[in-house]
Motif scaffolding. Structure first.
Motif, mmCIF file in Angstrom:
data_model
loop_
_atom_site.group_PDB
_atom_site.id
_atom_site.type_symbol
_atom_site.label_atom_id
_atom_site.label_comp_id
_atom_site.label_asym_id
_atom_site.label_seq_id
_atom_site.Cartn_x
_atom_site.Cartn_y
_atom_site.Cartn_z
ATOM 1 N N GLN A 132 19.460 -1.381 -7.905
ATOM 2 C CA GLN A 132 19.414 -2.390 -6.990
ATOM 3 C C GLN A 132 19.913 -1.863 -5.586
ATOM 4 O O GLN A 132 20.979 -2.169 -4.901
ATOM 5 N N MET A 133 19.225 -0.876 -5.329
ATOM 6 C CA MET A 133 19.398 -0.208 -4.035
ATOM 7 C C MET A 133 18.704 -0.947 -2.879
ATOM 8 O O MET A 133 17.559 -1.001 -2.876
ATOM 9 N N PRO A 134 19.497 -1.127 -1.856
ATOM 10 C CA PRO A 134 18.956 -1.890 -0.702
ATOM 11 C C PRO A 134 17.974 -0.854 0.021
ATOM 12 O O PRO A 134 18.434 0.458 0.187
ATOM 13 N N ASN A 135 16.833 -1.054 0.295
ATOM 14 C CA ASN A 135 15.949 -0.348 1.067
ATOM 15 C C ASN A 135 15.684 -0.668 2.366
ATOM 16 O O ASN A 135 14.900 -2.016 2.268
ATOM 17 N N PHE A 136 15.745 -0.604 3.329
ATOM 18 C CA PHE A 136 15.382 -0.977 4.567
ATOM 19 C C PHE A 136 13.980 -0.218 4.980
ATOM 20 O O PHE A 136 13.786 0.753 5.711
ATOM 21 N N ALA A 137 12.932 -0.888 4.603
ATOM 22 C CA ALA A 137 11.840 -0.370 4.536
ATOM 23 C C ALA A 137 10.864 -0.373 5.894
ATOM 24 O O ALA A 137 10.759 -1.505 6.472
ATOM 25 N N TRP A 138 10.189 0.782 6.396
ATOM 26 C CA TRP A 138 9.530 1.063 7.634
ATOM 27 C C TRP A 138 8.164 1.045 6.907
ATOM 28 O O TRP A 138 7.827 1.258 5.950
ATOM 29 N N SER A 139 7.437 0.526 8.002
ATOM 30 C CA SER A 139 5.902 0.551 7.709
ATOM 31 C C SER A 139 5.528 -0.666 6.466
ATOM 32 O O SER A 139 4.700 -0.213 5.722
ATOM 33 N N SER A 140 6.109 -1.664 6.419
ATOM 34 C CA SER A 140 6.002 -2.473 5.398
ATOM 35 C C SER A 140 4.668 -3.167 5.380
ATOM 36 O O SER A 140 4.521 -3.796 4.374
ATOM 37 N N GLN A 141 3.912 -3.210 6.416
ATOM 38 C CA GLN A 141 2.831 -3.842 6.662
ATOM 39 C C GLN A 141 1.389 -2.750 6.679
ATOM 40 O O GLN A 141 0.375 -3.082 6.839
ATOM 41 N N GLY A 142 1.801 -1.704 6.322
ATOM 42 C CA GLY A 142 0.893 -0.529 6.081
ATOM 43 C C GLY A 142 0.036 -0.007 7.451
ATOM 44 O O GLY A 142 -0.820 0.576 7.239
ATOM 45 N N ARG A 143 0.777 -0.481 8.499
ATOM 46 C CA ARG A 143 0.486 0.329 9.605
ATOM 47 C C ARG A 143 -1.203 0.021 9.987
ATOM 48 O O ARG A 143 -1.958 0.888 10.465
ATOM 49 N N ALA A 187 0.816 -1.214 0.143
ATOM 50 C CA ALA A 187 0.088 0.254 0.008
ATOM 51 C C ALA A 187 0.972 1.224 0.045
ATOM 52 O O ALA A 187 1.676 1.380 0.906
ATOM 53 N N GLU A 188 0.398 2.000 -1.046
ATOM 54 C CA GLU A 188 1.471 3.418 -1.135
ATOM 55 C C GLU A 188 0.959 4.331 -0.001
ATOM 56 O O GLU A 188 -0.188 4.603 0.033
ATOM 57 N N MET A 189 1.950 4.874 0.782
ATOM 58 C CA MET A 189 1.577 6.123 1.647
ATOM 59 C C MET A 189 1.274 7.438 0.635
ATOM 60 O O MET A 189 2.248 7.879 -0.121
ATOM 61 N N LEU A 190 0.010 7.789 1.031
ATOM 62 C CA LEU A 190 -0.716 8.948 0.048
ATOM 63 C C LEU A 190 -0.097 10.230 0.804
ATOM 64 O O LEU A 190 0.398 11.152 -0.336
#
Length: 676
Positions: A568-579, A542-545
């Motif tokens: 090929q940039m590593p992204n350490f993803a926060w809120s990956s489950q959409g809060r 889900a994209e953060m609007l």
């Protein structure tokens, strides 16, 4: 479980409370005492104190005994969690003397073990099962004293003198009044406040506490005020070196209820007859219950009935798990307000896991992967633990994550409330205590607004490394960006830390725009500096609007994903489950959560949520598992950050690791990316 309608009890620890419980078993309908476990089986008088019971040497012997169905834990408080967890793992039901654990975090770990084992776990507040308690609740519910406004409750006594060797004064045994007897008045006022508002129990929204800490550092007398929704105020007190009247008083708009010698129902540890006084209009009505059963037989039978019925919790008015957790959370706040932390809760003493075992290093549940620029493999999930405030609470989750195979930890200079830093200190203490710094991958973050300037990177990193007890972080992110500062100045500052050996892996930006990252990379390439090699932006199905917080940046859009794949940039993803967007909290017809509506509600996101729900149903998982699996299945290095608060939440997140999404699955979940 034996086929007879009798629960075969074993008692773990032969102290005074164990003797009282044994009397309750003898007077019960559902139980029979079979064995006593002690570390001193030759102790004089055991056979006479526990007639007919086998005396076993060592607690492990009780867990291994096939003739035991359930175990009553009567040890001092610090050993409750360890032996309740081990008992559950051995398939034994548990009734544990109060307090269930030292903290709500420990109790939650005990409940998690029982939940996984399918065993019963109950907290032995015997007063809650006595008929007197239920009669009081009935009076409150009936409006006998009108609307409840205030509650006063105490449990205090005076030891003959200060005895440092006695468990009540011993810091190493978590002595003092708050844990030993404070739970009685706290659990009772929560029960009465609940009865007054039509609930099994109520939770206070404010807790104010204080205590006198004596020579050994334990609370010798203490008081707290609890404010409940609806205007009910309760004051509670406890003591081990001060006599109190131990009366329950409930004040209503039409009168009051008084119950003298409440905790033992007007009796002692054998029989409590029960006596309630109701005062209205200047008249006193005395209600005599005339109870003759053993005081502890009520909790024995309540636990026995639950066990025989296959339930895992006590039935009301006994304390179920939510009730026990609620009481312990109040005690946690009371202790925190009083500055009471036992030495045995600190890092130098708490060197084993909650189950009393050394930390395991062979976990395979969470796989590891290589990340460009990192010298060691990192777990595919990173653990954030911003909410914990004590070592004893945080170490439970840190241990479990590491034992599952996790070695990647997300910290930041500002985490921990106030001026920040507590979670860095907690992680540093844990790394030292467990001896795993060389196996761990530590993410550090600094230069958050309003201190987002190049010179703050080194200054804050100084403090972070001191808190962490290490000379380097493995990954570093600027927590925010400042567009008023030329990007090269930030790259130069981070490059200096790399050359100084204080950043030993990739660095980059958290919440940085694509244009700013491109500019930083180009600057580094022109000047021969280490170029940014990692990103920590929001990324999920889900994209953060709109930004959740000021300065937040999402990398979930189509153009961002193309950029991440191309570089090929590593992204350490926060809120990956959409809060919460992929849980029942969200829905096209649910608009009660302002943040969810503002940040996530779009038809494109709901289309993706619909497909996540559909796939989850096919896989026998939850939509949040699919959402986390999506973040893991990207065609670029994607490392989701997870923030479980409990062991159950951690285990639930790990369910996503069972899902292997193909590129076709990813494309379908995205709806061909541009579709709905």
């Amino acid at each position: 479980m034996n086929s007879d309608k009798i629960v075969r009890w074993g008692i773990l620890g032969p102290g005074g409370i164990a003797k009282a419980f044994a009397g309750g078993v003898a007077g019960s309908r559902t139980g029979r005492l079979v064995a006593i476990a002690t570390r001193d089986p030759g102790r004089a008088g055991l056979a006479e104190t526990f007639p007919g019971a086998r005396i076993l040497g060592g607690y492990e012997a009780l867990l291994a005994d096939p003739e035991i169905d359930a175990i009553y834990i009567a040890t001092p408080h610090p050993f409750h969690a360890e032996w309740a967890i081990r008992a559950a793992e051995a398939g034994k039901h548990v009734l544990c003397e109060k307090p269930l654990a030292l903290t709500a975090f420990e109790a939650d770990a005990m409940m998690h073990a029982a939940r996984k084992a399918g065993t019963f776990l109950g907290e032995a507040f015997m007063y809650r099962l006595h008929p007197q308690t239920q009669r009081i609740v009935e009076l409150v519910k009936s409006g006998a004293i009108g609307e409840v406004r205030m509650i006063r409750s105490s449990f205090g006594f005076a030891m003959p003198r200060f005895m440092p060797e006695h468990r009540l004064y011993a810091n190493d045994l978590a002595g003092g009044g708050i844990l030993d007897v404070g739970g009685y008045p706290v659990s009772m006022v929560r029960l009465i406040a609940g009865a007054a508002t039509g609930k099994p129990f109520a939770e206070p929204d404010k807790v104010f506490g204080a205590a006198h800490l004596g020579e050994s550092g334990v609370d010798e007398w203490a008081s707290a005020v609890l404010a409940f929704p609806g205007g009910i105020i309760a004051d509670v007190s406890c003591s081990i070196s001060l006599d109190q009247d131990n009366m329950l008083r409930i004040f209503g708009t039409k009168g009051r209820i008084e119950v003298p010698d409440f905790w033992f129902a007007g009796g002692d540890r054998d029989v409590g007859p029960g006596r309630i006084e109701v005062l209205r209009n200047g008249e006193r009505e005395v209600i005599e219950l005339g109870e003759t059963h053993h005081l502890y037989s009520f909790e024995v039978d309540a636990a026995g009935e639950a066990i025989l019925a296959g339930r895992q919790e006590l039935a009301w008015p006994g304390m179920d798990w939510a009730d026990s957790l609620g009481t312990l959370r109040v005690l946690d706040k009371w202790r925190a307000a009083s500055g009471l932390e036992y030495a045995i809760e600190k890092a130098d003493r708490r060197v084993a896991t909650i189950a009393g075992r050394p930390l395991r290093r062979d976990g395979k549940t969470i796989p590891k992967r290589s990340i460009p620029g990192l010298a060691r493999l990192a777990s595919v999930l990173a653990l954030g633990f911003e909410d914990f405030r004590t070592f004893s609470s945080g170490s439970i989750l840190l241990d479990a994550f590491f034992e599952a195979g996790g070695n990647l930890f997300d910290t930041a200079y500002v985490y921990g409330g106030g001026s920040g830093g507590y979670t860095e200190k907690l992680l540093g203490e844990w790394l030292k205590s467990r001896g795993v710094r060389e196996e761990a991958v530590v993410i550090g973050k600094g230069a958050h607004t309003p201190f987002c300037y190049p010179d703050m990177i080194g200054k804050q990193l100084d403090q972070s490394l001191q808190r962490l007890g290490t000379d380097h972080v493995d990954v570093y992110f600027m927590h925010r960006d400042n567009l008023d500062v030329p990007v090269g100045e930030f790259v130069d500052a981070m490059d200096r830390e790399v050359k100084a050996g204080r950043i030993r892996g990739p660095f980059g930006g958290s919440n940085w725009t694509m244009a700013r990252m491109d500019e930083a990379i180009a600057y580094a390439e022109r000047t021969g500096k280490q170029k940014p090699g990692a990103l920590s932006n929001h990324f999920s199905l889900a994209e953060m609007l709109t930004p959740i917080w000021t300065g937040c940046v999402t990398a979930s859009s189509d153009d961002w994903k193309d950029w991440l794949v191309a570089r090929q940039m590593p992204n350490f993803a926060w809120s990956s489950q959409g809060r919460g967007f992929f849980t029942e909290k969200a829905g096209r017809d649910r608009r009660d959560n302002e943040e969810l509506v503002r940040v996530w509600y779009s038809e494109r996101n709901f289309g993706r949520r619909d497909r996540a729900v559909e796939l989850a149903e096919r896989l026998g998982k939850s939509p949040i598992h699919v959402a986390l699996a999506y973040a893991l299945a990207q065609p670029f290095p994607s490392v989701p950050l997870i923030g479980p608060r409990t062991l159950a939440e951690l285990d639930d997140s790990l369910n996503a690791l069972d899902i292997a999404l193909s590129p076709e699955d990813v494309a379908w979940l995205e709806g061909s990316r541009t579709g709905s």
